[in-house]
Motif scaffolding. Structure first.
Motif, short mmCIF file in Angstrom:
data_model
loop_
_atom_site.label_atom_id
_atom_site.label_comp_id
_atom_site.label_asym_id
_atom_site.label_seq_id
_atom_site.Cartn_x
_atom_site.Cartn_y
_atom_site.Cartn_z
N ASP A 140 0.84 -1.20 0.00
CA ASP A 140 0.00 0.00 0.00
C ASP A 140 0.87 1.25 0.00
O ASP A 140 2.10 1.18 0.10
CB ASP A 140 -0.97 -0.01 1.18
N LYS A 141 0.24 2.41 -0.11
CA LYS A 141 0.98 3.67 -0.26
C LYS A 141 1.86 3.97 0.94
O LYS A 141 3.00 4.43 0.79
CB LYS A 141 0.00 4.83 -0.49
N PHE A 142 1.35 3.70 2.13
CA PHE A 142 2.13 3.98 3.33
C PHE A 142 3.33 3.04 3.43
O PHE A 142 4.45 3.47 3.75
CB PHE A 142 1.25 3.84 4.57
N PHE A 143 3.11 1.76 3.13
CA PHE A 143 4.21 0.80 3.13
C PHE A 143 5.26 1.21 2.09
O PHE A 143 6.47 1.17 2.35
CB PHE A 143 3.65 -0.58 2.84
N GLN A 144 4.79 1.65 0.93
CA GLN A 144 5.71 2.09 -0.13
C GLN A 144 6.52 3.30 0.33
O GLN A 144 7.71 3.43 0.01
CB GLN A 144 4.93 2.43 -1.40
N VAL B 86 -13.61 -8.44 2.42
CA VAL B 86 -13.99 -7.53 3.50
C VAL B 86 -14.41 -6.21 2.85
O VAL B 86 -13.83 -5.78 1.86
CB VAL B 86 -12.80 -7.30 4.46
N ILE B 87 -15.42 -5.57 3.41
CA ILE B 87 -15.88 -4.29 2.88
C ILE B 87 -15.46 -3.18 3.83
O ILE B 87 -15.84 -3.18 5.01
CB ILE B 87 -17.41 -4.28 2.69
N TYR C 240 -10.93 6.93 12.10
CA TYR C 240 -10.68 8.28 12.62
C TYR C 240 -10.23 9.21 11.50
O TYR C 240 -10.70 10.34 11.36
CB TYR C 240 -9.62 8.23 13.72
N ILE C 241 -9.28 8.73 10.67
CA ILE C 241 -8.87 9.52 9.50
C ILE C 241 -9.81 9.17 8.38
O ILE C 241 -9.70 8.11 7.77
CB ILE C 241 -7.40 9.24 9.12
N THR C 242 -10.75 10.04 8.12
CA THR C 242 -11.82 9.78 7.16
C THR C 242 -11.36 10.06 5.73
O THR C 242 -10.32 10.70 5.50
CB THR C 242 -13.05 10.63 7.50
N ASP C 243 -12.15 9.60 4.79
CA ASP C 243 -11.78 9.71 3.37
C ASP C 243 -11.53 11.14 2.92
O ASP C 243 -10.67 11.39 2.07
CB ASP C 243 -12.88 9.10 2.49
N ASP C 244 -12.24 12.10 3.49
CA ASP C 244 -12.13 13.49 3.03
C ASP C 244 -10.78 14.13 3.34
O ASP C 244 -10.43 15.16 2.78
CB ASP C 244 -13.26 14.35 3.60
N SER D 282 -12.88 3.49 -0.61
CA SER D 282 -13.22 2.94 -1.94
C SER D 282 -11.99 2.34 -2.61
O SER D 282 -12.07 1.27 -3.24
CB SER D 282 -13.84 4.02 -2.82
N GLU D 283 -10.83 2.99 -2.46
CA GLU D 283 -9.59 2.43 -3.02
C GLU D 283 -9.21 1.13 -2.31
O GLU D 283 -8.77 0.17 -2.95
CB GLU D 283 -8.46 3.45 -2.89
N ARG D 284 -9.41 1.10 -1.01
CA ARG D 284 -9.10 -0.12 -0.25
C ARG D 284 -10.00 -1.28 -0.68
O ARG D 284 -9.57 -2.43 -0.71
CB ARG D 284 -9.25 0.14 1.25
N ASN D 285 -11.25 -0.98 -0.98
CA ASN D 285 -12.17 -2.02 -1.43
C ASN D 285 -11.76 -2.59 -2.78
O ASN D 285 -11.87 -3.80 -3.02
CB ASN D 285 -13.60 -1.47 -1.49
N ILE D 286 -11.28 -1.74 -3.67
CA ILE D 286 -10.79 -2.21 -4.98
C ILE D 286 -9.57 -3.12 -4.78
O ILE D 286 -9.48 -4.20 -5.39
CB ILE D 286 -10.43 -1.02 -5.88
#
Length: 799
Positions: free
Chosen positions: A128-132, A331-332, A338-342, A353-357
């Motif tokens: 994922d982006k953070f791991f990268q 998983v959905i 706490y850190i919301t999508d916005d 939504s990106e995590r679901n993909i």
């Protein structure tokens, strides 16, 4: 791709824990290789924290443990600059505060160590982006090699639909037996995607087939007797070392199970070497206990439950993916963190939504990477309905529906008999003749259909004593359960089977008791005590409205009780007083209770009045105490009599005070406030000596404090509830005998289904939460002798 081709002695391996274990088992040369998980890498590269950090946040920002941990978890995403978000800036300020006060652990040597090694990342389905971002930091100092865990195989995927979870698990067990019969090593058979609802039926049904199973149950230390005892002791002593020492005296540590738990307990306590006696760390300790798990016993030859994601699964492995339902696989993710999508774009981390993909693709990759896979899903359990996974369309497979097991092959006699019983039920109840009933009935005519005996058949006494050791803990509520029905005690207090409670009702009761315990102490602050108790609790609008109304009612209660106190010459009081009485037995027995209010006046004899607050109605009748029922107030007499805190206690009265009432109606005879004050009068029994009761209630002649208390020049009115000293002593003796009787019966495993009937009323089953479990029959009910008075106590009274 062989991972060994990329590893030498100068390699740092970043890999999931389960992959690391597998590599170490298969490759001895890896024992000298440094390895970290993604989580460990994050803590090494950015910062780490300990219990002292959590405690600092809890104290400074008035946070609960879980909230402090949530903030710390999200601080990893925060960089050193301002954000266009108040939420993120709050996190930034907290993080800066922790850094400035040396509360975060920074490993300054880690980067230098990286410079002399290359880094290999292996076993992760997705970076994922953070791991990268972490890997990008490392790549500034050394080479980073990511080995993809993706190699699509031409596997034959079979998908089965089942009506319910029992049929699904039964199919899996049957199919595993088939594989073993075909010569497949049981250690090469795995279960995946096992969620919580599968744990109990898996254990039960696999036991029917004699299939050994290694499950990931994650049983926490928090529910063990040793840890619960430690918590009780630590709350009293606030001393870790002393509490641990007392545990060594209470429990047999030559028992390996006890020793394992004790060693984990010691390891947790070692994280609090910074602890001072003035620190309140009990919430931190409890959180550690809940997050630390008992080491499971691993069977050497068994079907194993495995993680499907971030794992390397050999081509020889047969995998059963159960619960292939929407919400489980995939998983959905919802926008609920706490850190919301916005604001996630500020931190360059994936939105829901990106995590679901990503989740969908990872699940597809996992399935396509398996050489031998059988997938199943259910449509319902006993409590819920389920939908098939939306991945089925992308896998382009058609589920096999209504699959029938070969009835001529039997791998479980127990399961066959259960199946026959269900078919016989349909025949008897609905005249429905189902398939294969003839074959099953021919083979199992000894099924003893409709001959169920609900009687308690006993329990191994040695096992029971070991389970109850080191102490049998009893209280009024537990012996009340026992004397109402021994089997109810067994379910509620031995097995400790939990049912859904009326949470809000309990919260109200606990809130009232909490506030009243502090309301007559110096520096009492009603609003602060009220708010502190309700902090972090979530309520509906209806509940909030009710709470606000009850706040005014409780203030009225406190004001009224203060007027009652002014009418008493008894000058001292204890609130929420815990009293313990130790009793000798086959195992140590402790009887305990918490008395809401003890008013007392010291002298040659200590005058004592006992008051128990009630937020619901309670039967005051002493007539049934001879049967072990309605013992609450007599139990308080027993506890005070056996306590060392009071010199020669003389009881002037014992009472209930109903502090929560239904809405009071106005009948025109008394004002609204007068009726509310009347409802708060004490209900109970008073000593029949005017010189003693007058010290507790100076208005006793026509009492403003005690309900139905009135005295004329001829003595107490007939409706006054008075009791003499001899009767009080007999009550205490009766309680002592009943406690000893119940303790002896419990230790000896006497848990028969024996609810009690008084007159035409079954007093045991009416509100029992477990009445659907015992299949009670009328012959089980014991009819008790009804007493119209307390003559069995001796002496005269004015009942």
């Amino acid at each position: 791709m062989d991972i060994l081709n990329f590893i030498d002695h100068q390699t740092i391996l970043i890999t999931p824990t389960n992959v690391k274990k597998k590599l170490l088992i298969e490759n001895d040369k890896l024992f000298n290789i440094k390895s970290f998980t993604k989580e460990e890498l994050k803590r090494k590269l950015l910062f780490d924290y300990d219990r002292k950090t959590i405690y600092y946040l809890m104290n400074k920002y008035n946070l609960r443990v879980n909230v402090a941990l949530m903030y710390l978890k999200n601080m990893y995403y925060i960089d050193k600059h301002n954000y266009d978000s108040n939420k993120l800036n709050t996190l930034l300020e907290m993080k800066d505060d922790l850094i400035n006060n040396n509360q975060l652990i920074i490993d300054n040597l880690f980067i230098n160590n990286l410079k002399h090694n290359k880094v290999v990342v292996y076993g992760y389905n997705y970076i994922d982006k953070f791991f990268q971002r972490l890997l990008d930091i490392i790549s500034q100092y050394t080479e980073v090699k990511v080995i993809e865990n993706k190699k699509i195989k031409a596997n034959d995927i079979k998908l089965y639909e089942f009506n319910d979870i029992e049929d699904e698990i039964n199919f899996a067990a049957y199919s595993i037996c088939e594989l073993i019969t075909q010569g497949i090593d049981i250690n090469h058979i795995k279960l995946g995607n096992i969620t919580e609802e599968y744990i109990i039926p898996l254990k039960r049904i696999f036991s029917f087939y004699n299939i050994p199973l290694n499950l990931i149950e994650n049983i926490s230390l928090y529910g063990t007797n040793i840890v619960l005892s430690f918590i009780d002791i630590f709350k009293e002593t606030n001393d870790l070392k002393d509490s641990l020492n007392q545990i060594t005296e209470l429990y047999d540590l030559t028992n390996q199970y006890n020793l394992d738990i004790y060693n984990k307990l010691v390891n947790i306590c070692n994280n609090y070497l910074w602890f001072n006696k003035e620190d309140n760390i009990i919430d931190l300790l409890i959180n550690d206990f809940k997050q630390t798990y008992i080491t499971p016993v691993i069977k050497s030859n068994a079907v194993e439950v495995i993680e499907l994601k971030d794992n390397i699964i050999d081509d020889s492995i047969y995998v059963f993916i159960l619960g292939f339902n929407q919400g489980s696989m995939p998983v959905i993710y919802k926008d609920e963190e706490y850190i919301t999508d916005d604001v996630r774009h500020f931190l360059d981390i994936e939105t829901s939504s990106e995590r679901n993909i990503i989740e969908r693709q990872v699940c597809l990759d996992v399935i396509n990477n398996l050489s031998h896979v059988i997938i199943t899903y259910k449509l319902k359990t006993r409590t819920d309905e389920y939908y098939p996974s939306s991945l089925i369309a992308e896998l382009d497979i058609t589920p096999i529906i209504n699959f029938k097991l070969d009835i001529t092959k039997s791998y479980s006699v127990i399961q066959d008999k259960i199946k026959l019983s269900k078919k016989l039920d349909k025949l008897v109840k609905y005249d429905e003749l189902t398939e294969d009933i003839d074959i099953l009935y021919y083979n199992y005519q000894d099924i003893l259909y409709k001959s169920y005996d609900n009687s308690f058949t006993g329990i191994d006494n040695h096992a029971l004593v070991n389970y109850l050791s080191p102490k049998l803990r009893l209280s009024y509520s537990s012996i009340d359960n026992y004397f109402k029905c021994a089997f109810k005690y067994y379910i509620n207090n031995v097995i400790q089977f939990k049912t859904d409670e009326e949470a809000f009702h309990l919260t109200i009761g606990n809130l009232f008791h909490h506030v009243l315990a502090a309301s007559f102490l110096p520096d009492f602050d009603f609003d602060k005590i009220w708010s502190d108790f309700l902090k972090d609790k979530v309520f509906s609008n209806k509940e909030l409205f009710f709470l606000e109304k009850q706040k005014d009612e409780l203030q009225f209660v406190i004001k009224t009780i203060n007027t009652y106190n002014d009418l008493s010459t008894i000058d001292k009081a204890l609130y929420e007083e815990k009293i313990y009485v130790n009793l000798p037995n086959k195992i140590d027995t402790v009887f305990s209770g918490i008395i809401d209010k003890i008013m007392y006046k010291e002298g040659d004899n200590t005058l004592v009045a006992l008051i128990d607050y009630k937020t619901g109605s309670t039967d005051l009748n002493l007539n049934n105490t001879i049967h072990g029922l309605n013992l609450q107030l007599p139990v308080y007499l027993y506890l005070v009599k056996n306590s060392h805190k009071f010199n020669n206690p003389t009881f002037v009265g014992f009472y209930l005070q109903e502090i929560l009432h239904n809405e009071t109606t106005n009948d025109g005879k008394k004002s609204y406030d007068e009726k509310k004050r009347d409802a708060l009068k004490l209900r109970g029994y008073s000593i029949d000596q005017a010189d003693l009761i007058s010290q507790f209630d100076t208005s006793y002649c026509d009492s403003q404090v005690i309900k139905s208390m009135k005295v004329s020049n001829k003595g107490f009115y007939s409706f006054s509830k008075v009791i003499n000293e001899q009767q009080i002593d007999q009550l205490i003796t009766l309680v002592d005998n009943k406690i000893k009787e119940s303790a002896s019966n419990i230790i000896n495993g006497k848990f028969d289904i024996n609810p009690k009937r008084l007159g035409h009323v079954n007093v045991s089953c009416q509100y029992c939460k477990f009445k659907d479990m015992c299949y009670i029959r009328d012959k089980d009910v014991i009819t008790l002798k009804e007493y119209c008075n307390t003559d069995f106590l001796g002496g005269e009274n004015n009942e």
